[in-house]
Design an enzyme around this catalytic site. Structure first.
Site, PDB file in Angstrom:
ATOM      1  N   GLU A  26      69.181 -13.813  31.720  1.00  0.00           N
ATOM      2  CA  GLU A  26      68.820 -12.725  32.636  1.00  0.00           C
ATOM      3  C   GLU A  26      67.372 -12.284  32.499  1.00  0.00           C
ATOM      4  O   GLU A  26      66.857 -11.536  33.351  1.00  0.00           O
ATOM      5  CB  GLU A  26      69.741 -11.518  32.411  1.00  0.00           C
ATOM      6  CG  GLU A  26      69.411 -10.635  31.219  1.00  0.00           C
ATOM      7  CD  GLU A  26      69.885 -11.156  29.878  1.00  0.00           C
ATOM      8  OE1 GLU A  26      69.674 -10.475  28.853  1.00  0.00           O
ATOM      9  OE2 GLU A  26      70.480 -12.264  29.859  1.00  0.00           O
ATOM     10  N   HIS A  80      69.495 -15.315  26.701  1.00  0.00           N
ATOM     11  CA  HIS A  80      69.144 -14.277  27.669  1.00  0.00           C
ATOM     12  C   HIS A  80      68.672 -14.896  28.968  1.00  0.00           C
ATOM     13  O   HIS A  80      67.505 -14.769  29.361  1.00  0.00           O
ATOM     14  CB  HIS A  80      68.056 -13.369  27.096  1.00  0.00           C
ATOM     15  CG  HIS A  80      68.531 -12.448  26.032  1.00  0.00           C
ATOM     16  ND1 HIS A  80      69.292 -11.334  26.294  1.00  0.00           N
ATOM     17  CD2 HIS A  80      68.370 -12.483  24.685  1.00  0.00           C
ATOM     18  CE1 HIS A  80      69.571 -10.702  25.167  1.00  0.00           C
ATOM     19  NE2 HIS A  80      69.022 -11.378  24.172  1.00  0.00           N
ATOM     20  N   CYS A 139      74.615 -11.822  23.871  1.00  0.00           N
ATOM     21  CA  CYS A 139      73.808 -11.679  22.660  1.00  0.00           C
ATOM     22  C   CYS A 139      74.510 -10.816  21.595  1.00  0.00           C
ATOM     23  O   CYS A 139      75.524 -11.223  21.072  1.00  0.00           O
ATOM     24  CB  CYS A 139      72.406 -11.161  22.989  1.00  0.00           C
ATOM     25  SG  CYS A 139      71.194 -11.583  21.689  1.00  0.00           S
ATOM     26  N   LYS A 179      62.573 -14.568  13.428  1.00  0.00           N
ATOM     27  CA  LYS A 179      63.122 -14.382  14.765  1.00  0.00           C
ATOM     28  C   LYS A 179      63.148 -15.691  15.545  1.00  0.00           C
ATOM     29  O   LYS A 179      62.157 -16.435  15.577  1.00  0.00           O
ATOM     30  CB  LYS A 179      62.297 -13.340  15.520  1.00  0.00           C
ATOM     31  CG  LYS A 179      62.865 -12.937  16.880  1.00  0.00           C
ATOM     32  CD  LYS A 179      61.997 -11.862  17.501  1.00  0.00           C
ATOM     33  CE  LYS A 179      62.589 -11.321  18.794  1.00  0.00           C
ATOM     34  NZ  LYS A 179      61.733 -10.262  19.384  1.00  0.00           N
ATOM     35  N   ARG A 238      54.250  -6.759  21.845  1.00  0.00           N
ATOM     36  CA  ARG A 238      54.727  -5.551  21.152  1.00  0.00           C
ATOM     37  C   ARG A 238      54.737  -5.774  19.646  1.00  0.00           C
ATOM     38  O   ARG A 238      54.272  -4.932  18.874  1.00  0.00           O
ATOM     39  CB  ARG A 238      56.135  -5.198  21.644  1.00  0.00           C
ATOM     40  CG  ARG A 238      56.767  -3.994  20.958  1.00  0.00           C
ATOM     41  CD  ARG A 238      58.275  -4.021  21.131  1.00  0.00           C
ATOM     42  NE  ARG A 238      58.874  -5.172  20.492  1.00  0.00           N
ATOM     43  CZ  ARG A 238      60.102  -5.631  20.778  1.00  0.00           C
ATOM     44  NH1 ARG A 238      60.827  -5.066  21.713  1.00  0.00           N
ATOM     45  NH2 ARG A 238      60.569  -6.698  20.132  1.00  0.00           N
ATOM     46  N   SER A 273      66.095 -14.631  21.982  1.00  0.00           N
ATOM     47  CA  SER A 273      65.299 -13.641  21.264  1.00  0.00           C
ATOM     48  C   SER A 273      66.230 -12.891  20.328  1.00  0.00           C
ATOM     49  O   SER A 273      66.864 -11.911  20.717  1.00  0.00           O
ATOM     50  CB  SER A 273      64.629 -12.677  22.256  1.00  0.00           C
ATOM     51  OG  SER A 273      63.899 -11.682  21.572  1.00  0.00           O
TER      52      SER A 273
END
Length: 287
Positions: free
Chosen positions: A232, A230, A137, A158, A244, A187
């Site tokens: 992971e 991502h 990333c 985003k 959030r 993300s």
């Protein structure tokens, strides 16, 4: 599936409960991997990557690396002092590979990042010694800028969700056993302009999608890879980020292809973990 790390590390305890064998430091490894963890909340990222590494058939010693030029404020100092070191304290010649994680720095000029020279120094050391590197990333954008002068472009909103990707080089060792049409979470606010990667002869796009652009890029000359997604991520990570942002009043869009029926009241679907395990194990097999 043994992993060599401090058994008192919270991630090690969690992984042991999941059935991954944890071996203590001092055990002779098959591979030594440095995880340069640039994320603010480091324990979450430790668990994410070690969950993938721990599925390898090899005994992998994972060394957690923090920056010497930046003091983290989102991870307890005691955790960093107990479980982390800095790259200048390592003997890099003993490393089999390096993973450099992402960081929430899309809106900061690379040269203004306080650990920029430290991270680029790690990249230079890796290239000089021929150490394979996974740039994840933000680290992928940083390495692409540092190596090839390709700037990071900001998106209007985003990019968040789980996206389908196609394999462009199915014969590549990192993609062995992975079917085209695999899914990966993204993300980020960053991208590259169309054609910028293709214009660099040294680089080849190994996998990507129309929605996200290049996902996995490899160098033809060096054992260096750039990963924009991502794989992971734990199943709940995008959900945490979404809630959030809602709490901050940002009004984010619902992550694409993540919740069943795009309904945030339903548990998200994990469409990517086994693919991420396979890619990590393939990389470890090449070291």
């Amino acid at each position: 599936m043994p992993l060599i790390t401090d058994p008192l590390l919270p991630a090690a305890k969690a992984l042991a409960a999941e059935g991954i064998t944890i071996l203590p430091p001092g055990t002779t490894p098959d591979l030594r991997v440095a995880l340069v963890n640039l994320m603010p909340v480091k324990p979450d990222t430790e668990l994410d990557f070690m969950r993938l590494i721990g599925r390898s058939s090899k005994r992998v010693e994972v060394t957690l690396v923090d920056t010497a030029s930046h003091k983290s404020t989102h991870t307890p100092a005691e955790h960093l002092a107990r479980f982390y070191t800095t790259f200048d304290r390592l003997d890099p010649a003993r490393l089999s590979g390096i993973i450099i994680t992402g960081a929430p720095l899309e809106r900061v000029r690379f040269e203004d990042v306080d650990y920029w020279s430290e991270v680029t120094g790690i990249m230079d050391t890796a290239r000089r010694l021929g150490i394979p590197v996974l740039n994840i990333c933000w680290a992928a954008y940083a390495a692409m800028y540092y190596r090839h002068g390709i700037p990071m472009s900001l998106l209007d909103s985003k990019l968040s969700g789980v996206f389908r990707h196609d394999i462009l080089f199915p014969q590549h060792p990192l993609l062995r056993g992975i079917d085209t049409g695999f899914f990966v979470p993204h993300s980020r606010f960053a991208t590259w302009r169309p054609g910028e990667i293709e214009a660099i002869d040294e680089l080849e796009i190994l996998a990507g999608s129309a929605a996200t652009g290049p996902y996995l890029i490899g160098s033809k000359r060096y054992p260096e890879f750039y990963i924009t997604g991502h794989g992971e991520y734990a199943p709940e990570t995008l959900d945490k980020e979404y809630r959030r942002d809602l709490g901050k009043g940002i009004k984010p869009h619902i992550p694409d292809n993540y919740y069943p029926g795009d309904d945030p009241s339903k548990a998200p679907r994990d469409l990517w973990h086994e693919t991420a395990v396979r890619l990590m194990c393939n990389w470890l097999d090449t070291l």
